[in-house]
Design an enzyme around this catalytic site. Structure first.
Site, PDB file in Angstrom:
ATOM      1  N   PHE A 272       0.861  -1.189   0.000  1.00 56.96           N
ATOM      2  CA  PHE A 272       0.000   0.000   0.000  1.00 56.96           C
ATOM      3  C   PHE A 272       0.894   1.236   0.000  1.00 56.96           C
ATOM      4  O   PHE A 272       1.737   1.419   0.874  1.00 56.96           O
ATOM      5  CB  PHE A 272      -0.909   0.008   1.243  1.00 56.96           C
ATOM      6  N   GLY A 273       0.703   2.110  -1.000  1.00 55.77           N
ATOM      7  CA  GLY A 273       1.459   3.360  -1.086  1.00 55.77           C
ATOM      8  C   GLY A 273       0.551   4.537  -0.804  1.00 55.77           C
ATOM      9  O   GLY A 273      -0.578   4.595  -1.305  1.00 55.77           O
TER      10      GLY A 273
ATOM     11  N   GLU B 113      13.065   3.302   0.857  1.00 51.33           N
ATOM     12  CA  GLU B 113      12.373   3.770   2.071  1.00 51.33           C
ATOM     13  C   GLU B 113      13.245   3.636   3.322  1.00 51.33           C
ATOM     14  O   GLU B 113      12.735   3.581   4.440  1.00 51.33           O
ATOM     15  CB  GLU B 113      11.077   2.967   2.255  1.00 51.33           C
TER      16      GLU B 113
HETATM   17  C1  SIN Z   1       4.670   5.754   0.632  1.00 55.04           C
HETATM   18  O1  SIN Z   1       4.630   6.457  -0.358  1.00 55.04           O
HETATM   19  O2  SIN Z   1       3.806   4.840   0.797  1.00 55.04           O
HETATM   20  C2  SIN Z   1       5.716   5.899   1.682  1.00 55.04           C
HETATM   21  C3  SIN Z   1       6.281   7.253   1.816  1.00 55.04           C
HETATM   22  C4  SIN Z   1       7.011   7.771   0.611  1.00 55.04           C
HETATM   23  O3  SIN Z   1       7.839   7.048   0.049  1.00 55.04           O
HETATM   24  O4  SIN Z   1       6.759   8.914   0.201  1.00 55.04           O
END
Ligand code: SIN
Length: 184
Positions: free
Chosen positions: A24-25, A99
């Site tokens: 999930f992003g 990440e």
């Molecule tokens: C995400 O996008 O789900 C995590 C945070 C990011 O990489 O901006």
């Protein structure tokens, strides 16, 4: 910022025997898809609010002048819209590096727009990580974003692309849209 979460994440879930895993992003993973996926579906998770409370020393800022990126903060009843991707487990080798500045993989139920659901993994930078910045007045957050830049580009681009992607998903995130209007 030399502490990274890569090793921690490797030990958090066991992908043995799995041919695919849902991710999930909710931040840059919505609009910057630099990984292969099998399937992509808009989804919502409950109990989490998106906030620009995480410092970025490696992507949208530098160790001397960190930018601000999103993480999720526990908030009962809150709904967070994002994009779910079904990926092969090897993709997490790349995602863990992307990440690495404070984000840990957590498991969460996700609901798709047709009301079906699945379990997915989500990267969350908790308040315990060294790069966590926490809350600040929205004008100050917007100012920090306006002046920060890092190897992945200007911090303002991160905010503007996220706001645009959320609009395309039909989401209204008051926190993100308020920062966007300050920035503009
Ligand atoms: C995400 O996008 O789900 C995590 C945070 C990011 O990489 O901006």
């Amino acid at each position: 910022m030399t502490i990274t979460t890569v090793e921690h994440n490797r030990l958090r879930q066991n992908f043995e025997g799995l041919s695919s895993v849902w991710l999930f992003g909710y931040g840059s993973l919505i609009y910057k898809v630099d990984f292969p996926f099998i399937e992509q579906r808009p989804a919502t998770i409950e109990g989490w609010a998106r906030r620009f409370w995480q410092g970025s020393h490696d992507h949208r800022g530098t160790p001397e002048a960190p930018g601000r990126v999103v993480t999720l903060i526990e908030q009962p009843g809150a709904l967070c819209k994002g994009m779910a991707y079904r990926v092969s487990p090897e993709v997490f080798e790349h995602l863990d590096i992307r990440e690495k500045n404070g984000y840990l993989r957590f498991s969460t139920p996700m609901v798709f727009h047709d009301d079906s659901s699945a379990e997915g993994l989500v990267y969350i930078a908790t308040a315990e990580n060294a790069a966590f910045l926490g809350p600040a007045p929205s004008v100050d957050i917007a100012r920090q974003i306006a002046r920060s830049s890092g190897p992945s580009g200007p911090n303002s681009e991160y905010l503007l692309k996220l706001a645009e992607a959320l609009r395309a998903l039909g989401d209204h995130d008051p926190h993100v849209f308020e920062l966007e209007s300050h920035l503009r």
